[in-house]
Design an enzyme around this catalytic site. Structure first.
Site, PDB file in Angstrom:
ATOM      1  N   SER A  40      -9.696  -0.551   7.307  1.00  0.00           N
ATOM      2  CA  SER A  40      -9.132  -0.421   5.958  1.00  0.00           C
ATOM      3  C   SER A  40      -8.439  -1.652   5.397  1.00  0.00           C
ATOM      4  CB  SER A  40      -8.149   0.735   5.911  1.00  0.00           C
ATOM      5  OG  SER A  40      -8.849   1.925   5.746  1.00  0.00           O
ATOM      6  N   LYS A  66       0.849  -1.196   0.000  1.00  0.00           N
ATOM      7  CA  LYS A  66       0.000   0.000   0.000  1.00  0.00           C
ATOM      8  C   LYS A  66       0.884   1.244   0.000  1.00  0.00           C
ATOM      9  CE  LYS A  66      -3.818   2.035   2.732  1.00  0.00           C
ATOM     10  NZ  LYS A  66      -4.623   1.895   3.976  1.00  0.00           N
ATOM     11  N   SER A  76      -9.659   1.787   3.107  1.00  0.00           N
ATOM     12  CA  SER A  76      -8.836   2.587   2.232  1.00  0.00           C
ATOM     13  C   SER A  76      -7.801   1.795   1.443  1.00  0.00           C
ATOM     14  CB  SER A  76      -8.116   3.660   3.045  1.00  0.00           C
ATOM     15  OG  SER A  76      -7.204   3.057   3.950  1.00  0.00           O
TER      16      SER A  76
HETATM   17  N1  GLN Z   1     -12.923   4.132   6.523  1.00  0.00           N
HETATM   18  C1  GLN Z   1     -12.327   4.591   7.753  1.00  0.00           C
HETATM   19  C2  GLN Z   1     -11.928   6.032   7.592  1.00  0.00           C
HETATM   20  O1  GLN Z   1     -12.250   6.581   6.608  1.00  0.00           O
HETATM   21  C3  GLN Z   1     -11.167   3.730   8.118  1.00  0.00           C
HETATM   22  C4  GLN Z   1      -9.963   4.019   7.331  1.00  0.00           C
HETATM   23  C5  GLN Z   1      -8.775   3.192   7.721  1.00  0.00           C
HETATM   24  O2  GLN Z   1      -8.898   2.163   8.396  1.00  0.00           O
HETATM   25  N2  GLN Z   1      -7.611   3.687   7.349  1.00  0.00           N
HETATM   26  O3  GLN Z   1     -11.328   6.609   8.419  1.00  0.00           O
END
Ligand code: GLN
Length: 482
Positions: A170, A71, A146
């Site tokens: 994420s 990532k 994400s």
């Molecule tokens: N979807 C969540 C957010 O927008 C979690 C994101 C993540 O785990 N990095 O913060």
């Protein structure tokens, strides 16, 4: 075909010398060339450097010669690290994150940068400054986020495995939506040195894989205390594959009543309930439990995560890294212009929210209060784990939605993480694995089952996940891309 292999299967081929690491890498690159124009999971790859590493790879090492996608939020020396943000355009990492030096020590080849929501803020990968990634099961849909790029490339067999980061879901949510295995280790299990921080009390790095065994193999490589990250704990690191294959007699699985709610998609609910029945058939006992503070998790998360993000992202000032505004009247003007040009709308929204909840006068009302409720949420899990060995529930309340469908409704997007967020607030571990499909518009969309484990009990968690995986065929399903 080589790219369709799991890490374990590839290892067997490499060790028997049926294929060389370079042949495996070339086969992967050919697969990427064929499908990534449709999936768009990768932001960048350095094939030449990976080929050099493959030529000298020692296949006797635990991950010897295995290419791994990363990532774009984890630093790999000499490779770009943009966090899918314009503000880091052109930034080249000067050092390896600890997870990367550990992967390299285990013989793996960090190969390729995967797309993500900008600074890991989002649930769909639509917040990337470099375009959206498409779900391999239906290219008109999001891959989750994400870490959507990491999930999509593993699901599309454009990677044998990948690393992602999980702050509120994420890793688990995109794994669920793309039909692969995604593990968020316990807080403190894996060093975050070299991970660009989003919310430091929540972030963890973890693997995306095609099988539970592969998840254990990657966790073996990246776990353990690191003197460069004082939040990584000095807990012993077992061999996470050791318990795989053991039976589930005597195992108690908790069914949290707050996670089985009317808003969940009926097909998701049905698939998860079938998985629960399968666990009973495997000898596990199902116990109804309660996590009474569940309703507050999303609210608490969006106070704590934004507060920490506003502090962490202060370092992007146009002086030290990446993008720099062309003309500025003075220093403050320079900061303002650089950040205005460099950050996308969701990142700005989070910084503003976070700065607000930390500001004097509001700190006690929001931030301090959220921290207190967080303690109650953590206590819910401690209490539950006195009665059960792991918790079982859906990963995401719905299958992948259409690209663009939620873009103008941030609140609805935030609710996508309703089942994953409390795990980060509590610091425990969680895994998502495939448990079926929802049929939507004549397409099969993967459904994920989430198992939540006790802190530092990833071995037990993976054992429980593995028993189910091996008794079903879901992990063998592959998308037809096109
Ligand atoms: N979807 C969540 C957010 O927008 C979690 C994101 C993540 O785990 N990095 O913060």
């Amino acid at each position: 075909m080589l790219p369709f292999l799991s890490v374990s299967e590839l290892q067997a081929q490499l060790r028997s010398k049926a294929v060389s690491p370079l042949e495996a890498l070339e086969a992967l690159e050919a697969r990427i060339a064929a499908v990534d124009p449709s999936v768009a999971g990768y932001l960048n790859r350095d094939f030449a450097a990976a080929a050099e590493a493959a030529k000298t790879a020692d296949v006797t090492l635990p991950l010897g010669g295995v290419p791994i996608a990363i990532k774009d939020v984890i630093n790999v020396k000499g490779q770009p690290c943009t966090c899918a943000s314009k503000i880091l355009e052109g930034f080249i990492s000067p050092y390896d994150a600890t997870v990367i030096s550990r992967l390299k020590a285990a013989g793996a080849i960090p190969f390729g940068r995967t797309n993500m929501d900008e600074f890991a803020m989002g649930s769909s990968t639509e917040n990337s400054a470099y375009g959206v990634t498409h779900n391999p099961w239906d290219l008109s849909r999001i891959p989750g986020g994400s870490s959507g790029g990491s999930a999509a490339v593993v699901a599309a067999d454009e990677a044998f495995a990948a690393l992602g980061s999980d702050t509120g879901g994420s890793i688990r949510q995109p794994a669920a939506l793309c039909g692969c295995v995604g593990l968020k280790p316990s807080y403190g299990r894996v060093s975050r040195f070299g991970l660009v921080a989003f919310a430091s009390s929540l972030d963890q790095i973890g693997p995306f894989t095609k099988t539970v065994r592969d998840s254990a193999l990657l966790l073996n490589a990246i776990s353990g205390h690191d003197s460069l990250d004082s939040t990584s704990l000095k807990e012993p690191v077992p061999d996470f594959t050791a318990q795989l294959g053991q039976d589930l007699k005597g195992i108690k699985l908790g069914l949290p009543k707050e996670y089985f709610i009317p808003g969940t998609d009926p097909q998701v609910d049905a698939a998860v309930r079938k998985a629960i029945a399968q666990y009973e058939a495997l000898g596990a006992e199902i116990v109804e439990i309660s996590l009474p503070h569940t309703d507050y998790a999303v609210g608490v998360y969006y106070i704590i995560a934004t507060a920490e993000a506003s502090a962490n992202l202060a370092r992007f000032d146009g002086i030290r890294y990446g993008h720099r505004a062309a003309e500025a009247a003075n220093l403050l003007d320079h900061y303002g212009k650089t950040r205005e040009e460099g950050f996308g709308p969701e990142v700005k929204r989070r910084i503003i929210l976070g700065t607000y909840v930390l500001s004097s006068g509001y700190y006690d009302a929001y931030y301090l209060r959220a921290q207190k409720v967080r303690t109650l949420i953590r206590q819910d899990f401690t209490n539950a784990f006195e009665k059960v060995d792991a918790i079982i529930c859906p990963t995401s309340p719905e299958p992948a939605f259409k690209i663009g469908d939620r873009s103008d409704d941030p609140l609805r997007m935030y609710l996508a993480d309703i089942f994953t967020i409390a795990v980060n607030l509590a610091g425990v571990c969680g895994v998502s694995l495939p448990c079926g499909f929802a049929q939507v518009d004549q397409r099969s969309l993967p459904v994920g089952l989430q198992l939540i484990g006790k802190p530092f009990q990833e071995s037990e968690l993976l054992k429980i996940a593995h028993a189910y995986e091996q008794s079903t065929e879901w992990h063998k399903a592959r998308p037809t891309i096109g």
